[in-house]
Scaffold this motif. Sequence first.
Motif, PDB file in Angstrom:
ATOM      1  N   UNK A  79       5.013   6.988  -9.687  1.00  0.00           N
ATOM      2  CA  UNK A  79       4.418   8.224  -9.201  1.00  0.00           C
ATOM      3  C   UNK A  79       4.480   8.238  -7.677  1.00  0.00           C
ATOM      4  N   UNK A  80       4.937   9.346  -7.116  1.00  0.00           N
ATOM      5  CA  UNK A  80       5.000   9.471  -5.660  1.00  0.00           C
ATOM      6  C   UNK A  80       3.612   9.741  -5.108  1.00  0.00           C
ATOM      7  N   UNK A  81       3.425   9.342  -3.844  1.00  0.00           N
ATOM      8  CA  UNK A  81       2.108   9.492  -3.220  1.00  0.00           C
ATOM      9  C   UNK A  81       2.179  10.453  -2.040  1.00  0.00           C
ATOM     10  N   UNK A  98       4.519   8.325   0.322  1.00  0.00           N
ATOM     11  CA  UNK A  98       5.882   8.866   0.304  1.00  0.00           C
ATOM     12  C   UNK A  98       5.983  10.082   1.213  1.00  0.00           C
ATOM     13  N   UNK A  99       4.893  10.856   1.273  1.00  0.00           N
ATOM     14  CA  UNK A  99       4.883  12.074   2.084  1.00  0.00           C
ATOM     15  C   UNK A  99       3.501  12.286   2.694  1.00  0.00           C
ATOM     16  N   UNK A 100       3.503  12.841   3.902  1.00  0.00           N
ATOM     17  CA  UNK A 100       2.271  13.232   4.580  1.00  0.00           C
ATOM     18  C   UNK A 100       2.315  14.741   4.767  1.00  0.00           C
ATOM     19  N   UNK A 101       1.299  15.431   4.225  1.00  0.00           N
ATOM     20  CA  UNK A 101       1.139  16.863   4.433  1.00  0.00           C
ATOM     21  C   UNK A 101       0.145  16.993   5.575  1.00  0.00           C
ATOM     22  N   UNK A 102       0.608  17.484   6.729  1.00  0.00           N
ATOM     23  CA  UNK A 102      -0.100  17.303   7.992  1.00  0.00           C
ATOM     24  C   UNK A 102      -0.480  18.602   8.688  1.00  0.00           C
ATOM     25  N   UNK A 103      -1.765  18.745   8.999  1.00  0.00           N
ATOM     26  CA  UNK A 103      -2.241  19.869   9.795  1.00  0.00           C
ATOM     27  C   UNK A 103      -1.975  19.585  11.277  1.00  0.00           C
ATOM     28  N   UNK A 104      -1.897  20.616  12.084  1.00  0.00           N
ATOM     29  CA  UNK A 104      -1.648  20.462  13.523  1.00  0.00           C
ATOM     30  C   UNK A 104      -2.962  20.285  14.287  1.00  0.00           C
ATOM     31  N   UNK A 105      -3.874  21.243  14.108  1.00  0.00           N
ATOM     32  CA  UNK A 105      -5.113  21.294  14.893  1.00  0.00           C
ATOM     33  C   UNK A 105      -6.256  20.590  14.170  1.00  0.00           C
ATOM     34  N   UNK A 106      -6.622  19.416  14.678  1.00  0.00           N
ATOM     35  CA  UNK A 106      -7.725  18.640  14.106  1.00  0.00           C
ATOM     36  C   UNK A 106      -8.466  17.935  15.230  1.00  0.00           C
ATOM     37  N   UNK A 107      -9.741  17.628  14.995  1.00  0.00           N
ATOM     38  CA  UNK A 107     -10.479  16.844  15.991  1.00  0.00           C
ATOM     39  C   UNK A 107     -10.024  15.383  15.962  1.00  0.00           C
TER      40      UNK A 107
END
Length: 121
Positions: A1-3, A47-56
Amino acid sequence: MKSCLIVDDSKVIRKVARRILEDMQFKIDEAEDGRMALEACQRETPDVVLLDWNMPVMNGMDFLDALRDQPLAKRPVVVFCTTENDMAHIRAAIEAGADEYIMKPFDREIIEAKFAQVGLV
């Protein structure tokens, strides 16, 4: 299973993304800022990072720079998922090492299409 590591300071966005990605058979971890995400990647590289731009604490671009400097066993795919939708932001993200870019709001169809483009589904 991919993560997949979902990195977003919005609990609602993390919940929506988790539901979509679990339906796509991904094992999910979450982080609410870039620093927590970097620590998670050091423990177990996804395997993958789903990444937001604006974070503290640490934003998405700073996280991406730090991630690419890490001596990890494998290089995770990074897909930005953000409201920053102008060409300057998209270009900066790709030049910094992001593999793909999703604009909020998103749905399963968009995530599936982008993940397919980078070879994850």
